[in-house]
Design an enzyme around this catalytic site. Sequence first.
Site, short mmCIF file in Angstrom:
data_model
loop_
_atom_site.label_atom_id
_atom_site.label_comp_id
_atom_site.label_asym_id
_atom_site.label_seq_id
_atom_site.Cartn_x
_atom_site.Cartn_y
_atom_site.Cartn_z
N CYS A 166 34.55 40.70 45.07
CA CYS A 166 35.52 41.78 44.80
C CYS A 166 35.05 43.13 45.35
O CYS A 166 35.78 43.80 46.08
CB CYS A 166 35.83 41.85 43.30
SG CYS A 166 34.45 42.41 42.26
N HIS B 215 34.95 44.00 37.70
CA HIS B 215 35.86 43.60 38.77
C HIS B 215 36.53 44.85 39.34
O HIS B 215 36.77 45.83 38.62
CB HIS B 215 36.93 42.64 38.26
CG HIS B 215 37.77 42.04 39.36
ND1 HIS B 215 37.31 41.04 40.18
CD2 HIS B 215 39.03 42.33 39.80
CE1 HIS B 215 38.25 40.71 41.06
NE2 HIS B 215 39.30 41.49 40.85
N HIS C 183 42.91 42.21 46.25
CA HIS C 183 41.53 41.98 45.80
C HIS C 183 41.07 40.58 46.18
O HIS C 183 41.86 39.71 46.59
CB HIS C 183 41.41 42.18 44.29
CG HIS C 183 42.13 41.16 43.46
ND1 HIS C 183 41.62 40.63 42.30
CD2 HIS C 183 43.34 40.54 43.63
CE1 HIS C 183 42.47 39.76 41.78
NE2 HIS C 183 43.53 39.69 42.57
#
Length: 348
Positions: A264, A312, A324
């Site tokens: 990520c 994240h 993402h």
Amino acid sequence: MSAEGARPLVGSHRHTPQPGFGKRATVLTAAAASAAAMTAVPAGAEPGEPSVASVNARVDGLYAEAERATEKFNAVREKVSDLRARVEHAQDEVARGQGRVNRLRNALGALAGAQYRSGALDPTIALMLSSDPDGYLGRVATLDRIGSRKAGELRELRTAQRLLDGKRERAKGTLERLEEERGRLGRHQESVRSKLTAARRLLNTLTAQERREREERASRGAERRGAVPPGSVSGRSGAALSAAHSALGRPYAWGQAGPGAFDCAGLTQWAYRQAGVSIPRTSQGQAHAGRRVPLSEVRPGDLVIYRSDASHVAMYAGGGRVIHAPYPGAAVRYDPVGMMPVSAVARP
């Protein structure tokens, strides 16, 4: 997303397991240490057999845990890289310092050789070349035959030797810290691998149809509805968003920052690098990249940080969507900005 653990068998009667479920129960028992306890078995499920929903929840929980471990791995890997560079720099400094000490010693040795060839070794020169130049300097005042030039050369040698010793100690300490961080790096790496292995085993307990349905649910949320067209946003935010869009479909891989695969924070860091902007490697670091803005003022290109531990990160793409790298087995894609709890928004 919290994961759920296995419910004990209910009752004492025997039943015939449905295809694929006996294996699932065994794997869930082995993976129980990696997830939280499960809720009650839904109506219609075999007593003692985990439901598809509970398996999916545990897989999602393991992915979340793996992502947290991945961010710790990335942070330690950055530290290891920094320490390695510092060790190399310290070793270069030690080598240069040793070279200077050697040149000073050689100069004093040449002076001693000249005196010896002239007939006798000056006792003050012998003291200069001794293994205890500090002791010699304590006696300089009592030696009438020593000249200021000789004293100056010896002081220079003593200073150079002290600097060299200090550099060696600093290099030694940095190297020790490097070894400690390498050990931490290995532990985080093993943690990620163990969680991903447990998640793969759980997924393997699902039938092919159940796995397809899981992916279809994810892909339905991955549509680009409402996101701004690539290139329609100006400035570095627009350049970063266009770069992220160009990575659509590339696989998630933990610890990777492109261009072929990403985790990520690797995706967002890579995208901003294409725009000429340097941001930290981890999602926790990226939470403090630039300035914080409220979610109500989010703009395309902003970094959206998720979960209370900032484990994240995604890039806002407009229209209530983010782009993402989600989790292992999935590709870079669009998802709703509210796919999980938002903890911060940063504008690099």
